[in-house]
Design an enzyme around this catalytic site. Sequence first.
Site, PDB file in Angstrom:
ATOM      1  N   GLU A 290     -48.520 -25.030   9.423  1.00  0.00           N
ATOM      2  CA  GLU A 290     -47.329 -25.906   9.771  1.00  0.00           C
ATOM      3  C   GLU A 290     -47.301 -27.327   9.638  1.00  0.00           C
ATOM      4  OE1 GLU A 290     -45.956 -23.407  13.724  1.00  0.00           O
ATOM      5  OE2 GLU A 290     -47.300 -25.029  14.131  1.00  0.00           O
ATOM      6  N   PRO A 291     -47.686 -27.764   8.057  1.00  0.00           N
ATOM      7  CA  PRO A 291     -47.852 -29.349   8.019  1.00  0.00           C
ATOM      8  C   PRO A 291     -46.591 -30.037   8.324  1.00  0.00           C
ATOM      9  CG  PRO A 291     -47.844 -28.019   5.808  1.00  0.00           C
ATOM     10  CD  PRO A 291     -47.823 -27.127   7.122  1.00  0.00           C
ATOM     11  N   GLY A 292     -46.882 -31.259   8.581  1.00  0.00           N
ATOM     12  CA  GLY A 292     -45.578 -31.913   8.858  1.00  0.00           C
ATOM     13  C   GLY A 292     -46.195 -33.487   8.341  1.00  0.00           C
ATOM     14  N   ARG A 293     -46.773 -34.062   8.761  1.00  0.00           N
ATOM     15  CA  ARG A 293     -47.317 -35.587   8.420  1.00  0.00           C
ATOM     16  C   ARG A 293     -47.805 -35.494   6.789  1.00  0.00           C
ATOM     17  NH1 ARG A 293     -49.178 -39.226  12.017  1.00  0.00           N
ATOM     18  NH2 ARG A 293     -49.385 -37.469  13.733  1.00  0.00           N
ATOM     19  N   TYR A 334     -48.894 -46.046  19.852  1.00  0.00           N
ATOM     20  CA  TYR A 334     -50.153 -45.580  19.513  1.00  0.00           C
ATOM     21  C   TYR A 334     -51.268 -46.356  18.965  1.00  0.00           C
ATOM     22  CZ  TYR A 334     -47.050 -41.352  18.894  1.00  0.00           C
ATOM     23  OH  TYR A 334     -46.180 -40.233  18.757  1.00  0.00           O
ATOM     24  N   CYS A 361     -36.934 -57.811  21.194  1.00  0.00           N
ATOM     25  CA  CYS A 361     -37.256 -58.646  22.206  1.00  0.00           C
ATOM     26  C   CYS A 361     -38.303 -57.896  23.037  1.00  0.00           C
ATOM     27  CB  CYS A 361     -36.075 -58.929  22.920  1.00  0.00           C
ATOM     28  SG  CYS A 361     -34.952 -60.015  22.203  1.00  0.00           S
TER      29      CYS A 361
END
Length: 443
Positions: A290-293, A334, A361
């Site tokens: 399940e690759p995403g990035r 992060y 802001c």
Amino acid sequence: MYLHGTSKINDKGHLEIGGVDSTELAQRYGTPLYVMDEALVRRRCREFVDAFQATGLKFQVAYASKALCVMAMCRIVEQEGLSLDVVSDGELYTALQAGFPPERIHFHGNNKTPMEIEMALDAGIGCFVVDNLTELRLLNAIAGEKKKQVPILLRITPGVEAHTHEYISTGQIDSKFGFDLGNGAAFEAVHEASQSAHVRLLGIHSHIGSQIFEVEGFSLAAEKMASFASRVRDELQIVFPVINLGGGFGVRYVEGDTPLPMSTYVEAIAEAVKTQFHAVSYPMPEIWIEPGRSIVGDAGTTLYTVGTSKDIPGVRKYVAVDGGMTDNPRPALYQSEYEAMLANRANDAADEQVSIAGKCCESGDMLIWDVQLPAVNSGDILAVASTGAYNYAMASNYNRIRRPALVFVKDGESDLAVKRETHEDLVRNDVVPERMKQKETAR
Ligand SMILES: *Cc1c(COP(=O)(O)O)cnc(C)c1O
């Protein structure tokens, strides 16, 4: 800045992506603008599929759509023959609206609501990745009402946690996800699933982390999955046809990130599954990942227009752009790092160190601390690389900033995939209660 995919510097000294001059993109669509290199997205899809095909094993590559879930992206994934992971009714809806085949959709998540389960069952999705017993019972009951039997995987917490440059193996992982392998919860879940009339247990799933630059974590997970599968076979006479080893393959954001070729991850996973399942004389399961990035991450570039600067002599020079944490919250969330360049003056010597600030802001609204750029002027176009994953997907309207447009570029053409939000979009769901419509409150 590292030039990913089709990115290059053209003879005007401008950054070009997919054969399109980025300064023209900025002019035509405005900034901030997400630019997706379609050829690179498709290449990444094919790298996974080709590598699996070379192993001769049965497989499914499912794109984890949470990384970037827009209808155009679902179309590309469909055309490339991948499956699709969703984790909410919204992602499911997007995929269905894009005409994605429901039988190739997998539903993830640790707290699927009854509404989401019903919606997915009615759509006829291919598989639920069941996270906990509450869900298993709810799914079994709802599927029963609908007189269906639904294919499931059980999400296992294998006790392997992969980090960018290290992995750790622990007896018990403190995680909100899945059935723990070490404390018997996983075994109990398999037993209960096998007794549940309206689910059909296809196998087990694990996802050990994200932005992983080594193969050892996957091998270790495969080993734990094989030993668990073998125990389940011996004690419950259940054989899993599918093993899902999740996603998390690393991509390059900045210098020092050293992703492996996608084929290396696939070969290592295939090899580990082969070896480990063979060792326990287990019929070779189908492998799902399940690759995403790694499908969309380095294919994305965000273009901004430079506005104001603040030079604090001896301390730091801040350069502010027309976006920030609203279009890319990852640095604030992060401490993620990014590289940048001036898209309109790509050949100028980068002889000034600055920090790129957003326009929100929030003091924490910084995109990049300390980047080398040519002396920056107001009106310059700043390009930030590797923003394809978890940027648009995590964008917000904080400060009522409108979310940017997103375009796909390929072979000299650009096409809108998401329009820039309008002012009307911002108030579309606002309601002013009747009693607040009077001019003044009598006091
Ligand atoms: C997030 C996630 C993925 C994808 O992770 P990437 O790091 O984007 O490849 C795959 N599977 C599951 C279960 C996830 O939660």
